[in-house]
Enzyme design. Structure first.
Site, short mmCIF file in Angstrom:
data_model
loop_
_atom_site.label_atom_id
_atom_site.label_comp_id
_atom_site.label_asym_id
_atom_site.label_seq_id
_atom_site.Cartn_x
_atom_site.Cartn_y
_atom_site.Cartn_z
N HIS A 21 0.84 -1.20 0.00
CA HIS A 21 0.00 0.00 0.00
C HIS A 21 0.87 1.26 0.00
O HIS A 21 0.66 2.17 -0.81
CB HIS A 21 -0.91 -0.03 1.24
CG HIS A 21 -1.80 1.15 1.39
ND1 HIS A 21 -3.16 1.09 1.17
CD2 HIS A 21 -1.55 2.43 1.77
CE1 HIS A 21 -3.69 2.27 1.39
NE2 HIS A 21 -2.74 3.11 1.77
N GLU A 22 1.86 1.30 0.87
CA GLU A 22 2.73 2.48 0.98
C GLU A 22 3.65 2.60 -0.23
O GLU A 22 3.91 3.72 -0.70
CB GLU A 22 3.54 2.42 2.27
CG GLU A 22 2.71 2.43 3.54
CD GLU A 22 1.79 3.64 3.63
OE1 GLU A 22 2.17 4.72 3.13
OE2 GLU A 22 0.68 3.51 4.19
N HIS A 25 1.75 4.27 -2.98
CA HIS A 25 1.72 5.73 -2.81
C HIS A 25 3.02 6.36 -3.30
O HIS A 25 3.01 7.34 -4.06
CB HIS A 25 1.54 6.07 -1.33
CG HIS A 25 0.15 5.93 -0.81
ND1 HIS A 25 -0.96 6.43 -1.47
CD2 HIS A 25 -0.32 5.37 0.34
CE1 HIS A 25 -2.04 6.17 -0.76
NE2 HIS A 25 -1.69 5.53 0.34
#
Length: 221
Positions: A21-22, A25
């Site tokens: 997820h990070e 980003h």
């Protein structure tokens, strides 16, 4: 021991899912012209760069022990919206990249689940092997659906709150950034104080309905 093993597997899957997820980003911000996360070493699959002691360990552990959908958070990815090529559009894309990565992981987990089922039905896997593998695959789906729906909630500092940015005027955007300074108290109030006072947990209800409704749809239950 089985319960402890299930908890350990769930937390491990949360850590892996939060890491992707990070990274999503950070990679999206870099692709959109902002090298802040890249220069900070956040485009990496090294989990120790992304993990947060509370959000990546204690919170998901508490959620698993409490039962129901689980969520977690990692160290936020640093980015500078002023360095994005198209700030109004790209800031929303950077925010959406995290939940999108969880949606993709949920689909990967679904594919694995059906592959395991196919192997079992055709005699390639014994029940004693196929059953725990299928359980891990379904847990992986639940974890990622939980992270996706949780982060899409339009409440600062979650990703969903940034999806409205392309539609805000410059003055409204500045107001949004000012609200970010108070995002954590607001978030904690909605998450914990509101249910304690009213006896109603809107976020928990939403997550349970969205996560397990989607899981049943994906697995044809």
């Amino acid at each position: 021991m089985t319960d402890y093993l299930n908890v350990a597997i769930t937390v491990a899957l949360l850590i892996v899912s939060s890491m992707f997820h990070e990274v999503a980003h950070a990679a999206t911000a870099y692709a959109c012209g902002d090298p802040t996360a890249h220069d900070a070493g956040r485009i990496t699959l090294n989990p120790f760069v992304h993990l947060h002691p509370v959000g990546s360990f204690l919170l998901p552990l508490a959620m698993v022990l409490a039962g129901g959908p689980v969520f977690a958070f990692a160290n936020p990815v640093p980015y500078d919206p002023r360095r994005l090529r198209h700030p109004r559009r790209d800031e929303a894309l950077v925010a959406l990249a995290g939940p999108a990565s969880n949606a993709l992981q949920a689909l990967v987990g679904t594919g694995l689940f059906y592959l395991i089922d196919f192997a079992y039905m055709n005699g390639a896997l014994q029940l004693g092997v196929a059953q725990p593998m299928a359980q891990i695959a379904s847990t992986y789906i639940v974890v990622n659906l939980s992270l996706m729906f949780f982060n899409l909630i339009p409440l600062p500092p979650l990703d969903g709150s940034k999806l409205i940015l392309p539609f805000l005027s410059d003055s409204a955007r500045q107001g949004y950034y000012r609200v970010q300074y108070y995002a954590m108290p607001i978030f904690l109030g909605v998450m914990y104080l509101f249910p304690m006072v009213t006896g109603y947990n809107p976020i928990g209800t939403f997550l349970h309905t969205a996560v397990y409704g989607t899981l049943n749809f994906l697995l044809g239950a």
